[in-house]
Enzyme design. Structure first.
Site, PDB file in Angstrom:
ATOM      1  N   SER A   1      94.813 -10.320  38.765  1.00  0.00           N
ATOM      2  CA  SER A   1      95.354 -11.685  38.904  1.00  0.00           C
ATOM      3  C   SER A   1      96.866 -11.600  39.052  1.00  0.00           C
ATOM      4  CB  SER A   1      94.904 -12.605  37.764  1.00  0.00           C
ATOM      5  OG  SER A   1      95.524 -12.311  36.551  1.00  0.00           O
TER       6      SER A   1
ATOM      7  N   ASP B   1      89.658 -11.956  32.314  1.00  0.00           N
ATOM      8  CA  ASP B   1      88.564 -11.878  33.279  1.00  0.00           C
ATOM      9  C   ASP B   1      88.406 -10.407  33.680  1.00  0.00           C
ATOM     10  OD1 ASP B   1      86.556 -12.696  34.981  1.00  0.00           O
ATOM     11  OD2 ASP B   1      87.901 -13.331  36.578  1.00  0.00           O
TER      12      ASP B   1
ATOM     13  N   HIS C   1      92.832 -13.651  41.599  1.00  0.00           N
ATOM     14  CA  HIS C   1      92.936 -15.066  41.247  1.00  0.00           C
ATOM     15  C   HIS C   1      94.081 -15.688  42.028  1.00  0.00           C
ATOM     16  CE1 HIS C   1      91.120 -13.898  37.128  1.00  0.00           C
ATOM     17  NE2 HIS C   1      90.192 -14.105  38.033  1.00  0.00           N
TER      18      HIS C   1
END
Ligand SMILES: C[S@@+](CC[C@H](N)C(=O)[O-])C[C@H]1O[C@@H](n2cnc3c(N)ncnc32)[C@H](O)[C@@H]1O
Lengths: 273, 203
Positions: free
Chosen positions: B23, B143, B50
């Site tokens: 991300s 995540d 992301h």
């Protein structure tokens, strides 16, 4: 998350049981997605294994309606993917205008956002009054919400922004009234829509239409079921009728590809030959 | 670089697919990894970064000009072919089916993330089993941690950027806490392992 071949066996048995007992056919859905949905269902419904879940589904009448909320994905927005609706206004509506009356099928309408977006756009383009929308889904709770046409006010900023980006000539606020923390869509939109229970997996064609939209529904099907569903859409569309899919969906991998051509550069819009 | 013996398998080209999750800082990090892969890379590289949800992602064009390996955003049911770095489209979860085709989903974000690294890794773990290499790079949330656990459980290989060298250490730290990595190192070291696997013609 527990994965592996045994898990898949249990899942297939559960889907068979659901089909035989409730006539909902999830047997040709995307397995990768079903695995995720069932992992969540097991966690939320307190079942350690899929076999336990199966037992509950068969013996406890309350369980299947709850499980159905996991198996079907209810996510939608007004004017989701604004460019889809922008393309509708500029490329599709001019041809739709040439019909004295119009029928539109919204397949997999979920809680109604997509069909209301179309109805608002049709009103803005001056063709709402001549149009009947058939909005169908397999989830009875979603259909009930769709008929109510009431959405939480906190969703309005996203809806408004999407609507604006779709090239709308009016303000979204002209199409709803705010009351008690909710936005209630205009009754005149609702009047043009028939909501009904219809499955792309088990039901057949029910009307001849000039436009079908089916967005973010086919992604949950495997290729064989996608072909069945697209076959229904092909057969219900009149010649030169339009098909609108989700942004990342394509006919490229379907056996029905040759029944359609692409009228514009936008990937999601197709026209029946 | 910390490495265990199975990394030799990767370097010898004994793998079927690579999945990468990242991300914050991810664009820079991928800017080190992806240009190291040749056009003939035999395996697919599937990437979740992301990004703010938008209709069209600028990432594909950013990397196209800088990479030899093809860069693409999959359509639903497209084959997960080798020689391509596939980027998850914004606002969709990207999953891999057992028949090695892509499936997309707009189900709710997982821990605020859509696309979710966990969702990709878990599906790829059941599709590729022990022939999967999962890579977690810089990122500011957790995540990917559940995802590497699933990859490990299915017998796959886990590579994590050394949190001490990551622009944002949280994501690689969470992943390495959840599944003991088979290798942990700098971006350059990870790039070298994957490149070795891509040019080894052992398959
Ligand atoms: C993610 S929603 C799509 C909502 C909306 N079309 C959109 O794009 O915003 C998917 C919908 O497909 C419905 N669905 C799933 N299987 C179906 C089937 N066999 N026939 C008709 N609808 C189905 C689900 O109940 C759900 O409402």
């Amino acid at each position: 998350m527990m994965i592996g071949p045994d898990e898949d066996i249990e899942i297939r048995l559960l889907l068979d049981a659901i089909y035989h007992r409730f006539h909902y056919d999830f047997r040709s859905y995307s397995m990768a997605s079903i695995r995720r949905r069932l992992a969540q269902a097991r966690a939320q419904l307190g079942c350690e294994t899929t076999s336990r879940l199966q037992e509950r589904v068969l013996h406890d009448p309350q369980t299947f309606p709850r499980l159905l909320q996991f198996l079907t994905v209810q996510v939608s927005d007004l004017f989701r993917d604004p460019s889809f609706f922008a393309m509708l206004r500029t490329e599709i509506v001019p041809e739709l205008r040439t019909y004295p009356s119009l029928k539109v099928w919204v397949a997999g309408c979920s809680t109604g956002e997509e069909v209301y977006s179309l109805a608002i756009a049709f009103r803005e383009e001056g063709i709402l009054d001549r149009t009947t929308f058939y909005a169908t889904d397999i989830n009875p709770d979603a259909l009930r919400k769709a008929e109510a046409a009431v959405y939480p006010l906190e969703r309005i900023p996203t809806f408004t922004e999407n609507h604006r980006l779709s090239g709308a000539p009016t303000s979204l606020s002209e199409h709803y009234t705010a009351a008690y923390g909710s936005a209630v869509l205009d009754r005149s939109l609702r009047k043009q829509i028939v909501f009904s229970d219809h499955s792309l997996a088990t039901d057949s064609v029910f009307a001849e239409v000039q436009l079908v939209t089916c967005r973010n529904v086919l992604i949950y099907f495997d290729k064989a079921l996608q072909d069945r569903a697209l076959g229904l859409m092909r057969d219900s569309l009149c010649r030169r009728g339009f098909l609108g899919l989700g942004t990342k969906e394509t006919l490229r991998f379907s056996s029905h590809a040759t029944a359609f051509r692409q009228p514009s550069l936008a990937e999601q819009w197709y026209q029946r030959c | 670089m910390l490495r265990r013996e199975r990394i030799a398998d990767v370097e010898a080209g004994r793998l079927e697919a690579v999945v990468i999750g990242t991300s914050a800082g991810g664009i820079n990090a991928l800017g080190v990894i992806l240009p190291a892969l040749p056009a003939e890379t035999p395996f697919p590289v599937v990437v979740v970064v992301h990004m703010p949800p938008r209709e069209a992602s600028p990432i594909v064009s950013v990397f196209k000009s800088r990479c030899a390996i093809a860069i693409s955003e999959p359509r639903d049911k497209e084959d997960v072919t080798g020689g391509v770095a596939w980027f998850a489209p914004p606002n969709y979860h990207l999953l891999v089916e057992s028949d090695h085709t892509f499936a997309l989903s707009i189900e709710a974000p997982v821990n605020h993330c859509r696309p979710s690294i966990d969702a990709l890794f878990e599906s790829a773990a059941s599709a590729y089993g022990r022939h999967l290499v999962a890579v977690v790079l810089t990122g500011a949330n957790e995540d990917g941690a559940e995802g590497v656990a699933a990859v490990r459980e299915a017998g796959g290989i886990v590579i994590v950027q050394d949190p001490a060298t990551a622009e944002m250490p949280l994501m690689p730290r969470a992943a390495s806490a959840r599944a003991q990595p088979d290798a942990m190192g700098t971006l350059q070291e990870i790039a070298a392992v994957l490149r070795a696997g891509a040019i080894a013609r052992h398959r």
